[in-house]
Design a protein around this motif. Structure first.
Motif, PDB file in Angstrom:
ATOM      1  N   VAL A 155     -10.490  -1.381  18.283  1.00  0.00           N
ATOM      2  CA  VAL A 155     -10.449  -2.765  17.825  1.00  0.00           C
ATOM      3  C   VAL A 155     -11.184  -2.835  16.499  1.00  0.00           C
ATOM      4  O   VAL A 155     -12.360  -2.450  16.422  1.00  0.00           O
ATOM      5  CB  VAL A 155     -11.094  -3.719  18.846  1.00  0.00           C
ATOM      6  N   THR A 156     -10.496  -3.290  15.487  1.00  0.00           N
ATOM      7  CA  THR A 156     -11.094  -3.417  14.163  1.00  0.00           C
ATOM      8  C   THR A 156     -10.967  -4.860  13.715  1.00  0.00           C
ATOM      9  O   THR A 156      -9.854  -5.397  13.659  1.00  0.00           O
ATOM     10  CB  THR A 156     -10.416  -2.487  13.149  1.00  0.00           C
ATOM     11  N   VAL A 157     -12.095  -5.470  13.417  1.00  0.00           N
ATOM     12  CA  VAL A 157     -12.123  -6.863  12.984  1.00  0.00           C
ATOM     13  C   VAL A 157     -12.527  -6.890  11.507  1.00  0.00           C
ATOM     14  O   VAL A 157     -13.609  -6.412  11.149  1.00  0.00           O
ATOM     15  CB  VAL A 157     -13.095  -7.706  13.819  1.00  0.00           C
ATOM     16  N   SER A 158     -11.658  -7.419  10.699  1.00  0.00           N
ATOM     17  CA  SER A 158     -11.946  -7.508   9.269  1.00  0.00           C
ATOM     18  C   SER A 158     -12.653  -8.822   8.973  1.00  0.00           C
ATOM     19  O   SER A 158     -12.309  -9.867   9.521  1.00  0.00           O
ATOM     20  CB  SER A 158     -10.666  -7.395   8.460  1.00  0.00           C
TER      21      SER A 158
ATOM     22  N   SER B  86     -12.158 -15.504  19.140  1.00  0.00           N
ATOM     23  CA  SER B  86     -13.194 -15.711  18.120  1.00  0.00           C
ATOM     24  C   SER B  86     -13.856 -14.392  17.736  1.00  0.00           C
ATOM     25  O   SER B  86     -15.094 -14.277  17.690  1.00  0.00           O
ATOM     26  CB  SER B  86     -14.246 -16.704  18.633  1.00  0.00           C
ATOM     27  N   LEU B  87     -13.041 -13.404  17.467  1.00  0.00           N
ATOM     28  CA  LEU B  87     -13.564 -12.070  17.177  1.00  0.00           C
ATOM     29  C   LEU B  87     -14.405 -12.060  15.914  1.00  0.00           C
ATOM     30  O   LEU B  87     -14.134 -12.774  14.938  1.00  0.00           O
ATOM     31  CB  LEU B  87     -12.416 -11.073  17.069  1.00  0.00           C
TER      32      LEU B  87
ATOM     33  N   VAL C 174      -7.471  -7.019  13.349  1.00  0.00           N
ATOM     34  CA  VAL C 174      -7.369  -8.470  13.391  1.00  0.00           C
ATOM     35  C   VAL C 174      -8.420  -9.064  12.459  1.00  0.00           C
ATOM     36  O   VAL C 174      -9.484  -8.464  12.263  1.00  0.00           O
ATOM     37  CB  VAL C 174      -7.552  -8.979  14.841  1.00  0.00           C
ATOM     38  N   GLN C 175      -8.119 -10.211  11.921  1.00  0.00           N
ATOM     39  CA  GLN C 175      -9.090 -10.895  11.066  1.00  0.00           C
ATOM     40  C   GLN C 175     -10.155 -11.579  11.919  1.00  0.00           C
ATOM     41  O   GLN C 175      -9.912 -11.945  13.076  1.00  0.00           O
ATOM     42  CB  GLN C 175      -8.390 -11.934  10.198  1.00  0.00           C
ATOM     43  N   ALA C 176     -11.309 -11.751  11.339  1.00  0.00           N
ATOM     44  CA  ALA C 176     -12.377 -12.477  12.025  1.00  0.00           C
ATOM     45  C   ALA C 176     -11.867 -13.849  12.452  1.00  0.00           C
ATOM     46  O   ALA C 176     -11.156 -14.521  11.689  1.00  0.00           O
ATOM     47  CB  ALA C 176     -13.586 -12.611  11.118  1.00  0.00           C
TER      48      ALA C 176
ATOM     49  N   PHE D  90     -15.224 -13.713  25.293  1.00  0.00           N
ATOM     50  CA  PHE D  90     -14.413 -12.727  25.995  1.00  0.00           C
ATOM     51  C   PHE D  90     -14.232 -13.162  27.449  1.00  0.00           C
ATOM     52  O   PHE D  90     -15.123 -13.764  28.052  1.00  0.00           O
ATOM     53  CB  PHE D  90     -15.096 -11.358  25.986  1.00  0.00           C
ATOM     54  N   THR D  91     -13.068 -12.801  27.997  1.00  0.00           N
ATOM     55  CA  THR D  91     -12.791 -13.069  29.407  1.00  0.00           C
ATOM     56  C   THR D  91     -12.202 -11.828  30.044  1.00  0.00           C
ATOM     57  O   THR D  91     -11.172 -11.324  29.592  1.00  0.00           O
ATOM     58  CB  THR D  91     -11.818 -14.246  29.570  1.00  0.00           C
ATOM     59  N   ILE D  92     -12.849 -11.353  31.089  1.00  0.00           N
ATOM     60  CA  ILE D  92     -12.355 -10.197  31.837  1.00  0.00           C
ATOM     61  C   ILE D  92     -11.601 -10.705  33.058  1.00  0.00           C
ATOM     62  O   ILE D  92     -11.992 -11.701  33.681  1.00  0.00           O
ATOM     63  CB  ILE D  92     -13.511  -9.262  32.246  1.00  0.00           C
TER      64      ILE D  92
END
Length: 114
Positions: free
Chosen positions: A110-113, A84-85, A12-14, A67-69
């Protein structure tokens, strides 16, 4: 042997969002507080969010407010909504009980570009 199965990771993108899921055996889910953990390359695994049986939650400072658990007792499923990664959120994410742990699952990447 307890089997935890995480899913929902991806690229996912930032600034983007992802929702992670974790299937938990009912024998565990019904009476244990749960947490989401992550491990980035070259770093130790860290606890980022936890949820107790009364629904109360605690978040690590780096993810608080983003984040929300949550947990669905009817489905024996734990969730982590990530908004808002940031690039630094890139890691393998795992669910597990709070200590003492049960067997770790395979995690979800999870990969944030940036």
């Amino acid at each position: 042997q307890v089997q935890l199965v995480e899913s929902g990771g991806g690229l996912v993108q930032a600034g983007g969002s992802l929702r992670l899921s974790c299937a938990v055996p009912g024998s565990i889910f019904s009476w244990r507080p749960m947490g989401w953990y992550r491990q980035a390359p070259g770093k130790q695994r860290e606890l980022v969010a936890r949820i107790f049986l009364d629904g109360s939650t605690i978040y690590a400072i780096p993810v608080k407010g983003r984040f929300t658990i949550s947990r669905d007792s009817a489905k024996n499923t734990l969730y982590l909504q990530m908004n808002s990664l940031k690039f630094e959120d890139t890691a393998v994410y795992y669910c597990n009980t709070l200590t003492p742990y049960v067997s770790w699952g395979q995690g979800t990447q999870v990969t944030v570009s940036s």
